[in-house]
Design a protein around this motif. Structure first.
Motif, short mmCIF file in Angstrom:
data_model
loop_
_atom_site.label_atom_id
_atom_site.label_comp_id
_atom_site.label_asym_id
_atom_site.label_seq_id
_atom_site.Cartn_x
_atom_site.Cartn_y
_atom_site.Cartn_z
N HIS A 144 21.77 16.74 -52.17
CA HIS A 144 22.68 15.91 -51.40
C HIS A 144 22.19 14.46 -51.36
O HIS A 144 22.96 13.52 -51.60
CB HIS A 144 22.83 16.46 -49.98
CG HIS A 144 23.70 15.64 -49.09
ND1 HIS A 144 23.31 15.24 -47.84
CD2 HIS A 144 24.94 15.09 -49.29
CE1 HIS A 144 24.26 14.51 -47.30
NE2 HIS A 144 25.26 14.41 -48.16
N ASN A 145 20.90 14.27 -51.05
CA ASN A 145 20.36 12.91 -51.00
C ASN A 145 20.37 12.26 -52.38
O ASN A 145 20.59 11.05 -52.51
CB ASN A 145 18.94 12.93 -50.44
CG ASN A 145 18.91 13.24 -48.96
OD1 ASN A 145 19.90 13.03 -48.25
ND2 ASN A 145 17.78 13.74 -48.49
N SER B 76 23.79 10.92 -53.04
CA SER B 76 24.02 9.70 -52.28
C SER B 76 23.32 8.51 -52.93
O SER B 76 23.88 7.40 -53.00
CB SER B 76 23.53 9.88 -50.84
OG SER B 76 24.22 10.93 -50.20
N MET B 77 22.09 8.73 -53.41
CA MET B 77 21.38 7.65 -54.10
C MET B 77 22.08 7.27 -55.39
O MET B 77 22.18 6.10 -55.75
CB MET B 77 19.94 8.07 -54.39
CG MET B 77 19.03 8.08 -53.18
SD MET B 77 17.29 8.27 -53.64
CE MET B 77 17.29 9.91 -54.34
N ILE C 185 25.21 7.39 -56.11
CA ILE C 185 26.42 6.61 -55.85
C ILE C 185 26.08 5.16 -55.51
O ILE C 185 26.74 4.23 -55.97
CB ILE C 185 27.23 7.25 -54.70
CG1 ILE C 185 27.74 8.63 -55.10
CG2 ILE C 185 28.41 6.35 -54.30
CD1 ILE C 185 28.39 9.40 -53.98
N GLY C 186 25.03 4.98 -54.70
CA GLY C 186 24.75 3.65 -54.18
C GLY C 186 23.85 2.78 -55.01
O GLY C 186 23.79 1.57 -54.79
N LYS D 46 29.97 17.52 -46.87
CA LYS D 46 28.99 16.51 -46.49
C LYS D 46 29.35 15.12 -46.98
O LYS D 46 28.88 14.12 -46.43
CB LYS D 46 27.61 16.89 -47.04
CG LYS D 46 26.98 18.09 -46.37
CD LYS D 46 26.62 17.79 -44.92
CE LYS D 46 25.94 18.96 -44.24
NZ LYS D 46 25.61 18.67 -42.82
N LEU D 47 30.16 15.04 -48.02
CA LEU D 47 30.54 13.74 -48.59
C LEU D 47 31.86 13.29 -48.00
O LEU D 47 32.74 14.10 -47.73
CB LEU D 47 30.64 13.83 -50.11
CG LEU D 47 29.37 14.25 -50.87
CD1 LEU D 47 29.68 14.45 -52.34
CD2 LEU D 47 28.26 13.22 -50.69
N ASP D 48 32.03 11.97 -47.85
CA ASP D 48 33.33 11.48 -47.39
C ASP D 48 34.33 11.56 -48.54
O ASP D 48 33.99 11.87 -49.68
CB ASP D 48 33.22 10.06 -46.84
CG ASP D 48 32.74 9.05 -47.87
OD1 ASP D 48 33.15 9.14 -49.05
OD2 ASP D 48 31.96 8.15 -47.51
N LYS E 264 33.55 9.49 -51.80
CA LYS E 264 32.46 10.01 -52.61
C LYS E 264 32.81 11.36 -53.23
O LYS E 264 32.42 11.66 -54.34
CB LYS E 264 31.20 10.14 -51.75
CG LYS E 264 30.61 8.81 -51.30
CD LYS E 264 29.38 9.01 -50.45
CE LYS E 264 28.79 7.67 -50.00
NZ LYS E 264 27.60 7.86 -49.13
N ARG E 265 33.56 12.19 -52.47
CA ARG E 265 33.92 13.52 -52.96
C ARG E 265 34.73 13.42 -54.25
O ARG E 265 34.59 14.25 -55.15
CB ARG E 265 34.71 14.25 -51.88
CG ARG E 265 34.85 15.75 -52.09
CD ARG E 265 35.66 16.37 -50.96
NE ARG E 265 35.14 15.96 -49.65
CZ ARG E 265 35.91 15.56 -48.65
NH1 ARG E 265 37.22 15.51 -48.79
NH2 ARG E 265 35.37 15.21 -47.50
#
Length: 273
Positions: A184-185, A188-189, A191-192, A228-230, A233-234
């Motif tokens: 999950h983390n 997120s990394m 994507i950003g 967990k993702l908005d 992001k999903r």
């Protein structure tokens, strides 16, 4: 013609079954012209392209609907984009079993280097860059990043997070499996964090992410990560599990990794008498 020559150099299992990237490039070259059917410039461009293709046994043409097509000269068969969900032939089933056995025993790096990189190149992605062991600390959630050029010539960037085994949502993962919470983390990394494109000499963000597993990705794991993702992001996340890898690899006629092939007994050093 450099990209066309690169694709022509890729190994093929059958001469009359080209890769999807080969078909897409030919169609793109033919569709880029603004000339109308019967126009002299269009005819000249088609003749120039066929002077290259005929050396490989292919011929490009426009059908009755003015759509670009590709034909194998000897068999006269029209090249079609591969359908990875079609029924496999007995030979393909046997090759799929060999590859499946290989995925059971290969390492994560071997999965990337020997299976995924050749597969994505065959599917038309380019500038494929793997992090490798030396850069693991700096990958920011990406094992691989790559580019894909749309027919409009716009470019999309993809990041890939690879896990060797099954991806599930169990509280405690068994050996060889991965828990979706563990990535999950990393997603997120991914994507950003920006990546540097040396061809453009600037940093860009990835547009989409593949989560790839050498085993099954359970429905529960997909739903957990989706929750967990908005919404934004999903929509960027896509999944590829073992069945997808097998179907894509086999239907695109890629040669199996050397370690996936049956071991041949060594020739004896001495001739028996």
């Amino acid at each position: 013609m450099s990209r066309l020559e690169e694709v022509l150099a890729l190994p093929q299992q059958r001469a009359d079954v080209p890769s999807d990237s080969f078909i897409r490039i030919i169609r793109r070259l033919l569709d880029m012209s603004d000339a109308q059917p019967g126009d002299e410039n269009r005819s000249n461009a088609l003749a120039a392209l066929n002077s290259v293709l005929k050396r490989e046994g292919w011929e490009a043409f426009y059908d009755q609907d003015a759509a670009a097509q590709l034909r194998h000269i000897k068999t006269n068969s029209i090249a079609q984009i591969v359908n990875p969900h079609r029924p496999l032939s007995p030979v393909e089933v046997a090759r799929s079993k060999q590859l499946s056995d290989y995925l059971e025993r290969c390492s994560e790096d071997e999965l990337i280097e020997e299976v995924l990189l050749p597969l994505f190149r065959q599917l038309g992605f380019h500038r494929i860059t793997a992090a490798g062991h030396k850069d693991k600390a700096m990958e920011y959630g990406k094992d691989v990043w790559m580019k894909y050029t749309l027919p409009t010539l716009h470019v999309l960037y993809f990041g890939i997070q690879v896990k060797k085994g099954k991806l599930n949502s169990a509280g405690v993962s068994k050996s060889g499996n991965a828990n979706v919470a563990e990535i999950h983390n990393q997603v997120s990394m991914m994507i950003g964090h920006e990546i540097f494109d040396p061809e453009l000499n600037r940093r860009v963000l990835v547009d989409h992410m593949f989560i790839v597993a050498g085993g099954e990705i359970t429905k529960q794991a997909r739903n957990w990560l989706g929750g967990k993702l908005d919404a934004a992001k999903r929509s960027q996340v896509m999944f590829i599990d073992r069945d997808d890898i097998l179907n894509l690899f086999i239907t695109t006629n890629l040669p199996l990794p050397a370690d996936a092939l049956p071991q041949r007994p060594d020739d004896p050093d001495e001739i028996p008498f």
